[in-house]
Design an enzyme around this catalytic site. Sequence first.
Site, PDB file in Angstrom:
ATOM      1  N   HIS A 222       0.829  -1.203   0.000  1.00  0.00           N
ATOM      2  CA  HIS A 222       0.000   0.000   0.000  1.00  0.00           C
ATOM      3  C   HIS A 222       0.871   1.264   0.000  1.00  0.00           C
ATOM      4  O   HIS A 222       0.655   2.182  -0.793  1.00  0.00           O
ATOM      5  CB  HIS A 222      -0.889  -0.039   1.245  1.00  0.00           C
ATOM      6  CG  HIS A 222      -1.799   1.132   1.417  1.00  0.00           C
ATOM      7  ND1 HIS A 222      -3.147   1.081   1.132  1.00  0.00           N
ATOM      8  CD2 HIS A 222      -1.564   2.389   1.872  1.00  0.00           C
ATOM      9  CE1 HIS A 222      -3.704   2.262   1.395  1.00  0.00           C
ATOM     10  NE2 HIS A 222      -2.760   3.070   1.851  1.00  0.00           N
ATOM     11  N   GLU A 223       1.870   1.283   0.876  1.00  0.00           N
ATOM     12  CA  GLU A 223       2.714   2.473   0.985  1.00  0.00           C
ATOM     13  C   GLU A 223       3.603   2.673  -0.237  1.00  0.00           C
ATOM     14  O   GLU A 223       3.857   3.804  -0.653  1.00  0.00           O
ATOM     15  CB  GLU A 223       3.559   2.400   2.254  1.00  0.00           C
ATOM     16  CG  GLU A 223       2.771   2.330   3.548  1.00  0.00           C
ATOM     17  CD  GLU A 223       1.820   3.492   3.754  1.00  0.00           C
ATOM     18  OE1 GLU A 223       1.998   4.544   3.103  1.00  0.00           O
ATOM     19  OE2 GLU A 223       0.882   3.348   4.544  1.00  0.00           O
ATOM     20  N   HIS A 226       1.751   4.534  -2.777  1.00  0.00           N
ATOM     21  CA  HIS A 226       1.872   5.982  -2.579  1.00  0.00           C
ATOM     22  C   HIS A 226       3.233   6.490  -3.043  1.00  0.00           C
ATOM     23  O   HIS A 226       3.326   7.541  -3.684  1.00  0.00           O
ATOM     24  CB  HIS A 226       1.689   6.325  -1.105  1.00  0.00           C
ATOM     25  CG  HIS A 226       0.287   6.183  -0.614  1.00  0.00           C
ATOM     26  ND1 HIS A 226      -0.811   6.630  -1.306  1.00  0.00           N
ATOM     27  CD2 HIS A 226      -0.190   5.636   0.535  1.00  0.00           C
ATOM     28  CE1 HIS A 226      -1.899   6.384  -0.609  1.00  0.00           C
ATOM     29  NE2 HIS A 226      -1.552   5.769   0.510  1.00  0.00           N
TER      30      HIS A 226
END
Length: 307
Positions: A222-223, A226
């Site tokens: 997920h990170e 980003h």
Amino acid sequence: MASTALHGLRACALALLGGASMAASAAGFTIGRHDVGSQAAFIAAGARGATPTPTDAEVAHVVQSTQRWLQQRQAQGREVAARPIGSVTVPVWVHVINQGAGLANGDIPQSQVDAQIAVLNSAFANTPFVFSLIGTTRTTQASWYTMSPGSLAEAQAKAALRVGGAETLNVYTANPGGGLLGWATFPWWYAGDPDGDGVVVLYSSVPGGAAAPYDEGDTLVHEVGHWLALLHTFQGGCSRLNDIISDTPAERSPAYGCPTGRNSCRFQSGLDPITNYMDYSDDACMNEFSPVQAGRVDVMHQRFRTP
């Protein structure tokens, strides 16, 4: 490709309120020594988000500057083209920050580091990116171990440990202050703060960790989304733009658990993208990036992270 350039992004910090162990149920949500009424209350309270949402002006600047960049490249005869799946190697350094020897102190073994990289590669298998672990460092430093976003401890740790340029993914495992699960930096921040670039994750969120239901390594997935320039799927709620990804249906609020069939934006087409890595679903529920997301990260990587 200009139509698929990313128009905005925010880094996120997913709060877990503690780093040792976690169990979730409808009746209660216990994280380390901290108790929350329920997983739903935990999400609704906003505890998972510790990084401010970018302003409209910031988003607009990214939109406009990326469009100009694409047009300039085209005018120069260097049009930005989609790169083949698996054609771009991203060098990775993992910095294991701990407060002493042993797993209980955050000193995760190399086997868990390797498993995390395998999860990362599996998740990005439909994109141009292959993540290659170059090295693992181990640092015993109690103040860095409990770093929080924007803290002096974070700045010190990254300044001392970070390796490579914009193209290199630096991952820091720790037990962040405030119980944060993880956070990442924007790709366009690199020019102004190269030392700060990278991703921090809770050490027990890696595969085989104790942070169930966030213990399969998808926090880093997920990170890194980003870090490569993706918004949350629920960004903007049910607004027309939402996360500015055309093939992820609008979503009013972050998901928790795995609410199959959820449709929080009933006047827009499509069920909520709860299985997308950029939602807040449990790790076991997440399994995909969409084709348009894959195209976005390709464009933004070429702009911000390709030497």
